[in-house]
Design an enzyme around this catalytic site. Structure first.
Site, PDB file in Angstrom:
ATOM      1  N   LYS A  44      69.847  40.751  19.424  1.00 23.68           N
ATOM      2  CA  LYS A  44      70.882  40.167  20.481  1.00 23.68           C
ATOM      3  C   LYS A  44      71.934  39.959  19.830  1.00 23.68           C
ATOM      4  O   LYS A  44      73.008  40.345  20.125  1.00 23.68           O
ATOM      5  CB  LYS A  44      70.319  39.083  21.346  1.00 23.68           C
ATOM      6  CG  LYS A  44      69.373  39.541  22.533  1.00 23.68           C
ATOM      7  CD  LYS A  44      68.559  38.385  23.054  1.00 23.68           C
ATOM      8  CE  LYS A  44      67.303  38.631  23.873  1.00 23.68           C
ATOM      9  NZ  LYS A  44      66.471  37.809  24.405  1.00 23.68           N
TER      10      LYS A  44
ATOM     11  N   GLN B  80      65.934  31.422  24.879  1.00 23.36           N
ATOM     12  CA  GLN B  80      65.202  32.292  24.496  1.00 23.36           C
ATOM     13  C   GLN B  80      63.815  31.705  24.971  1.00 23.36           C
ATOM     14  O   GLN B  80      63.484  30.594  24.480  1.00 23.36           O
ATOM     15  CB  GLN B  80      65.000  32.712  23.096  1.00 23.36           C
ATOM     16  CG  GLN B  80      63.953  33.667  22.542  1.00 23.36           C
ATOM     17  CD  GLN B  80      64.362  35.230  23.305  1.00 23.36           C
ATOM     18  OE1 GLN B  80      65.450  35.345  23.180  1.00 23.36           O
ATOM     19  NE2 GLN B  80      63.237  35.543  23.755  1.00 23.36           N
TER      20      GLN B  80
ATOM     21  N   ASP C 193      70.766  35.913  31.798  1.00 22.96           N
ATOM     22  CA  ASP C 193      69.342  36.049  32.115  1.00 22.96           C
ATOM     23  C   ASP C 193      69.048  36.128  33.633  1.00 22.96           C
ATOM     24  O   ASP C 193      67.962  36.761  34.021  1.00 22.96           O
ATOM     25  CB  ASP C 193      68.275  35.267  31.606  1.00 22.96           C
ATOM     26  CG  ASP C 193      67.662  35.760  30.028  1.00 22.96           C
ATOM     27  OD1 ASP C 193      67.809  37.132  30.002  1.00 22.96           O
ATOM     28  OD2 ASP C 193      67.191  34.974  29.255  1.00 22.96           O
TER      29      ASP C 193
END
Ligand code: NDP
Length: 296
Positions: free
Chosen positions: A54, A98, A121
């Site tokens: 990422k 995460q 997200d």
């Protein structure tokens, strides 16, 4: 019939190029650089790889990447304090925690502490609600990537029968919402669904997000259907570790009209959509026009 292969790797490269071009314009015309902060707690090896990828792709797209690596025994208070700091930081337009978090940390609490406008997200309860009510939301990256592939392949999805196998908050449910938003007739199947094969055979669009290697077989696919395989499963074949999807590719590709491979299908779209979401969050924060075709 041999299915058309939907090349997610190539499509993701186009999305990343589009993001990079838009980011360059933001920099030139507004002196603005979108920033993505990724928070990693602990040393889970798979998560470390994802976070590294990422970070690399964020920088390649011309954006700023902020990595925050916290020890596995980080307290809830320290994690929430970091999220509050990132919420207040004007250089940070997207925040991603995460998952999975170590067991002593409450992931719902952490996700819902993120400013919804920076929740790239799309897991914050506000964004879930906005998506569910058809309003402008931050949309989870993997289902957004699937939607982009489907729109590119079909044009309009209106009136098509879509079956989503899997009802997780991360993939299945938001995928179903997005397909409904594009006027599909949507069925969500799960582990308690009766006669899964018959349900799947009703699908013009079949999305598999189950987490079980190759469980969707060709006899469950309607001839000519589009099959989107979200699954990522590591299996041992002839003494070697291989990546396979939730769809048995060989038998499904013999029946389907189009299919995503694993690897090289949905997988690359997820980070591409994370970059797209970061750019979108930045544009929305500044009241600037959003890039075309990169949102739901
Ligand atoms: P979850 O484990 O959270 O959800 C799996 C879903 O599949 C559940 O709703 C479960 O039903 C359903 N299910 C399990 N067994 C069956 C069965 N025998 N028949 C029908 N339904 C079943 O997984 P995720 O949604 O997080 O992920 C799904 C897959 O997608 C995984 O392989 C994962 O690795 C992959 N993935 C890939 C990403 C990418 O970037 N390409 C990103 C995220 C995930 P129930 O609710 O009843 O238990």
């Amino acid at each position: 019939m041999t299915a058309t292969v939907i090349d997610g790797k190539a499509f993701a490269a186009r999305v990343r190029a589009q993001v990079a071009a838009h980011v360059a314009r933001l920099r030139d015309e507004h002196g603005l650089v979108p920033g993505l902060a990724v928070v990693l707690v602990g040393e889970d090896p798979a998560s470390q790889v994802y976070v590294r990828n990422k970070g690399t792709q964020t920088v390649e797209a011309g954006m700023q990447s902020f990595e925050h690596k916290l020890p596995a025994d980080t307290s809830e208070a320290d994690l929430l304090a970091l999220i509050a700091e990132l919420n207040a930081d004007p250089a940070v337009h997207g925040i991603l925690v995460q998952l999975p978090l170590p067991k002593h940390l409450d992931s719902d609490l952490a996700i819902n502490a993120i400013d919804p406008a920076k929740d790239v997200d799309g897991f914050h309860i506000s964004n879930v609600g906005l998506l569910g009510t058809g309003q402008k939301a931050m949309v989870p990256c993997t289902p957004l990537g699937c939607l982009m592939l489907l729109r590119d392949h079909h044009g309009s999805l209106a009136g098509l029968n879509a079956v989503v196998v899997g009802r997780s908050n991360i993939v299945g449910k938001p995928m179903a919402q997005l397909l409904l938003g594009d006027s599909c007739t949507v069925t969500i199947a799960h582990s308690r669904t009766k006669d899964l094969g018959a349900v799947c055979r009703g699908a013009d669009i079949l999305v598999a997000a189950v987490g079980r290697a190759e469980m969707i077989t060709g006899d469950m696919v309607r001839p000519g259907a589009t099959v989107i395989d979200v699954g990522i499963n590591r299996v041992e074949r002839n003494g070697k570790l291989r990546l396979v999807g939730d769809v048995d590719y060989a038998s499904a590709a013999a029946v389907a009209g189009a299919i995503t491979p694993v690897p090289g299908g949905v997988g690359p779209m997820t980070i591409a959509c994370l970059l797209a979401n970061t750019l979108t969050a930045c544009c929305r924060a500044k009241g600037l026009p959003e890039p075309d075709g990169l949102t739901a």
